[in-house]
Structures are given as structure tokens and as C-alpha cells.
Write a protein that holds these residues in place. Sequence first.
Motif, PDB file in Angstrom:
ATOM      1  N   VAL A  60      36.144  53.914  94.625  1.00 14.02           N
ATOM      2  CA  VAL A  60      37.068  54.960  94.187  1.00 14.02           C
ATOM      3  C   VAL A  60      37.201  55.955  95.325  1.00 14.02           C
ATOM      4  O   VAL A  60      36.206  56.573  95.726  1.00 14.02           O
ATOM      5  CB  VAL A  60      36.552  55.665  92.903  1.00 14.02           C
ATOM      6  CG1 VAL A  60      37.469  56.812  92.530  1.00 14.02           C
ATOM      7  CG2 VAL A  60      36.409  54.684  91.755  1.00 14.02           C
ATOM      8  N   ASP A  61      38.411  56.095  95.848  1.00  7.54           N
ATOM      9  CA  ASP A  61      38.649  57.018  96.963  1.00  7.54           C
ATOM     10  C   ASP A  61      37.635  56.820  98.091  1.00  7.54           C
ATOM     11  O   ASP A  61      37.028  57.776  98.580  1.00  7.54           O
ATOM     12  CB  ASP A  61      38.629  58.471  96.481  1.00  7.54           C
ATOM     13  CG  ASP A  61      39.873  58.848  95.717  1.00  7.54           C
ATOM     14  OD1 ASP A  61      40.885  58.125  95.828  1.00  7.54           O
ATOM     15  OD2 ASP A  61      39.840  59.866  95.005  1.00  7.54           O
ATOM     16  N   PHE A  91      38.035  55.304  83.623  1.00  8.10           N
ATOM     17  CA  PHE A  91      38.445  56.225  84.688  1.00  8.10           C
ATOM     18  C   PHE A  91      37.196  56.902  85.235  1.00  8.10           C
ATOM     19  O   PHE A  91      36.297  57.275  84.480  1.00  8.10           O
ATOM     20  CB  PHE A  91      39.403  57.292  84.158  1.00  8.10           C
ATOM     21  CG  PHE A  91      40.745  56.760  83.725  1.00  8.10           C
ATOM     22  CD1 PHE A  91      41.827  56.849  84.577  1.00  8.10           C
ATOM     23  CD2 PHE A  91      40.895  56.147  82.499  1.00  8.10           C
ATOM     24  CE1 PHE A  91      43.076  56.364  84.180  1.00  8.10           C
ATOM     25  CE2 PHE A  91      42.122  55.648  82.093  1.00  8.10           C
ATOM     26  CZ  PHE A  91      43.211  55.752  82.949  1.00  8.10           C
ATOM     27  N   ASP A 110      35.785  59.931  88.175  1.00  5.32           N
ATOM     28  CA  ASP A 110      36.084  61.018  89.094  1.00  5.32           C
ATOM     29  C   ASP A 110      34.895  61.177  90.029  1.00  5.32           C
ATOM     30  O   ASP A 110      33.840  61.666  89.614  1.00  5.32           O
ATOM     31  CB  ASP A 110      36.352  62.306  88.326  1.00  5.32           C
ATOM     32  CG  ASP A 110      36.832  63.447  89.223  1.00  5.32           C
ATOM     33  OD1 ASP A 110      36.679  63.345  90.465  1.00  5.32           O
ATOM     34  OD2 ASP A 110      37.345  64.439  88.688  1.00  5.32           O
ATOM     35  N   ILE A 114      40.485  58.498  88.312  1.00  4.25           N
ATOM     36  CA  ILE A 114      41.193  57.315  88.785  1.00  4.25           C
ATOM     37  C   ILE A 114      40.786  56.113  87.946  1.00  4.25           C
ATOM     38  O   ILE A 114      39.587  55.898  87.689  1.00  4.25           O
ATOM     39  CB  ILE A 114      40.880  57.063  90.273  1.00  4.25           C
ATOM     40  CG1 ILE A 114      41.448  58.212  91.103  1.00  4.25           C
ATOM     41  CG2 ILE A 114      41.428  55.720  90.741  1.00  4.25           C
ATOM     42  CD1 ILE A 114      41.125  58.157  92.555  1.00  4.25           C
ATOM     43  N   LYS A 115      41.773  55.333  87.530  1.00  2.00           N
ATOM     44  CA  LYS A 115      41.488  54.130  86.756  1.00  2.00           C
ATOM     45  C   LYS A 115      40.785  53.119  87.650  1.00  2.00           C
ATOM     46  O   LYS A 115      41.254  52.809  88.752  1.00  2.00           O
ATOM     47  CB  LYS A 115      42.773  53.522  86.204  1.00  2.00           C
ATOM     48  CG  LYS A 115      42.534  52.264  85.409  1.00  2.00           C
ATOM     49  CD  LYS A 115      43.819  51.644  84.923  1.00  2.00           C
ATOM     50  CE  LYS A 115      43.534  50.268  84.352  1.00  2.00           C
ATOM     51  NZ  LYS A 115      44.749  49.565  83.974  1.00  2.00           N
TER      52      LYS A 115
END
Length: 104
Positions: A20-21, A96, A98, A2-3
Motif C-alpha cells: 500500500v503506497d 481498506f 491506511d 486504500i482498497k
Amino acid sequence: MIKVCALSELDNRKPLAASVDDVDIVLVRDGERVHALADLCSHAAVSLSEGEVSRKGIECWLHGSCFDLETGKPSSPPASEPVDVYAVDIRDGDVFVDVTVTTN
């Protein structure tokens, strides 16, 4: 992946908090490399992004534990458990991350 931000938004060796998430992370730029770690000290559960970056890694502002940017392992007490380190990719000037892939 994800950016999270543009590489140009990161100051060298200055922590930046991001999410992120629903996972809180801290990004640290070291030249052209970027590291992503869990933004929570494994000892005191405070935000690492509020600490400083030294040659040893990122230092927790509360008790001074320092975490290696590559491995997440603490190099000084009182922390004894590592923090998660996440996969980072830089593409076309963007960073990005993860959070489903830890590298430690």
C-alpha cells in the motif's frame, strides 16, 4: 484508506502479503476482523507474511519471534521492538488499509 483486496480473498489466519503506497504489509484475517502489520520482522528484517499465524500472533519464520496482531508487540525473543500496525476498515466486503495511521 486504500482498497487492498476483497475480504473473500483472505483465508482465515493465513498471512497475505500486500503493498500500500510502497509500504509492504501483511494482512491476517481472524474471523470477520482483519489485521494489517508491517511485513518486516523488527529483529531480522525478513517477511512476516512467510510465517505462520498462531493464537499468539504472527510468527517470524526465521527465528520464531511472534508479534501480536493487535499491538505489533513481540511476545517472544529474539525480537524486542514492535512492528507497525495499521488502520483497517472493511466496507462492502472489501478491505481498506491506511498506512499513514498506526494503531500501536
